[in-house]
Design a protein around this motif. Sequence first.
Motif, short mmCIF file in Angstrom:
data_model
loop_
_atom_site.label_atom_id
_atom_site.label_comp_id
_atom_site.label_asym_id
_atom_site.label_seq_id
_atom_site.Cartn_x
_atom_site.Cartn_y
_atom_site.Cartn_z
N ARG A 1 61.59 -49.68 -5.98
CA ARG A 1 61.16 -49.05 -4.72
C ARG A 1 62.08 -47.89 -4.37
O ARG A 1 63.31 -48.00 -4.52
CB ARG A 1 61.20 -50.08 -3.59
N LEU B 1 56.56 -53.38 3.89
CA LEU B 1 56.32 -51.94 3.80
C LEU B 1 55.79 -51.66 2.40
O LEU B 1 56.33 -52.19 1.42
CB LEU B 1 57.61 -51.16 4.04
N TYR C 1 65.79 -49.03 -5.00
CA TYR C 1 65.93 -50.47 -5.12
C TYR C 1 65.33 -50.90 -6.45
O TYR C 1 64.12 -50.70 -6.66
CB TYR C 1 65.15 -51.20 -4.02
N PHE D 1 60.74 -55.92 4.98
CA PHE D 1 61.65 -55.19 5.87
C PHE D 1 61.92 -56.07 7.09
O PHE D 1 61.01 -56.73 7.59
CB PHE D 1 60.98 -53.89 6.29
N ASP E 1 71.88 -47.84 11.94
CA ASP E 1 72.12 -46.45 11.51
C ASP E 1 72.81 -45.77 12.68
O ASP E 1 72.15 -45.38 13.65
CB ASP E 1 70.80 -45.72 11.22
N HIS F 1 71.92 -53.83 9.20
CA HIS F 1 72.89 -52.83 9.67
C HIS F 1 72.22 -51.95 10.72
O HIS F 1 71.00 -51.95 10.85
CB HIS F 1 73.35 -51.96 8.49
N LEU G 1 68.29 -39.36 2.99
CA LEU G 1 68.92 -40.31 2.06
C LEU G 1 67.84 -40.96 1.21
O LEU G 1 66.82 -41.41 1.74
CB LEU G 1 69.65 -41.38 2.89
N VAL H 1 66.56 -54.76 4.29
CA VAL H 1 65.49 -55.07 3.35
C VAL H 1 65.85 -56.39 2.67
O VAL H 1 66.87 -56.49 1.98
CB VAL H 1 65.33 -53.92 2.32
N THR I 1 65.05 -41.85 3.94
CA THR I 1 65.21 -41.82 5.40
C THR I 1 65.74 -40.46 5.80
O THR I 1 66.81 -40.04 5.36
CB THR I 1 66.15 -42.91 5.95
N ARG J 1 67.19 -38.04 8.71
CA ARG J 1 67.98 -38.18 9.94
C ARG J 1 68.45 -36.82 10.44
O ARG J 1 68.75 -35.92 9.67
CB ARG J 1 69.26 -39.00 9.67
C1 SIN Z 1 67.96 -48.10 5.23
O1 SIN Z 1 68.04 -48.73 6.27
O2 SIN Z 1 68.79 -47.23 4.91
C2 SIN Z 1 66.86 -48.35 4.25
C3 SIN Z 1 65.64 -48.97 4.84
C4 SIN Z 1 64.58 -49.18 3.80
O3 SIN Z 1 64.89 -49.22 2.59
O4 SIN Z 1 63.40 -49.35 4.16
#
Ligand code: SIN
Length: 215
Positions: free
Chosen positions: A203, A168, A120, A152, A131, A129, A116, A187, A207, A209
């Motif tokens: 940014r 980060l 930003y 973060f 995952d 949230h 994904l 974030v 991610t 997965r």
């Molecule tokens: C996310 O949790 O999907 C994004 C985390 C991040 O932007 O560092």
Amino acid sequence: MKCRSQLNIPMHEFAPGLLYFPDFYSRVEQETLANELREAVKAAPLFVPLMPRTGKPFSVRMTNFGVLGWVSDRERGYRYEATHPYTGHSWPAIPDLVLRAWRDTGGYPHEPEACLLNFYDVTARMGLHQDRDEAALDVPVVSISLGDSCLFRIGGDTRGGKTRSFKLHSGDVLVIGGASRLAFHGVDKIFPATSTLLPNGGRINLTMRRVNKAG
Ligand code: SIN
Ligand code: FE2
């Protein structure tokens, strides 16, 4: 500072299963990544996902790479799909340089199915949230940061519990696995103009997965 013995990459274990690899990618590698992502986004344009039920837009724009991509809309909620919601095309392949972080840090022998991309702008954020839309909850999520730095935040497995936050930066990799795999995270803010990687600022977070259990 600890080192992962096999590859000798600098790493900090912030909490059990929460592994931070600062400057995993060099500046030259980050530039290559940014160019590859720019090309891939031409094939799979960024879209604004909507929250389930409320239809409220996310403040990030997203796209995906890999055989499955994470999407969300009002009617059908959070899920993985094999095609882009607007173009109907398969997602582009996960670039090899992106996969390197998965292979070198994730400690999992099978490839990720999904990557994904969250973009930003400097006003975007991501609420806390978990995952947990994946069947393979024993496999870590591997996250790459590019461009402006962010704050973060990560806590435990229950909403409203104690959290900690850290920055980060561009080129950093964070592994969220093991006992931290279901930790609430988000974030809080983007720090504008903290990186020169992306000409218009903002940014990128990637991610990777594993969605389904392998084999
Ligand atoms: C996310 O949790 O999907 C994004 C985390 C991040 O932007 O560092
Ligand atoms: Fe997440």
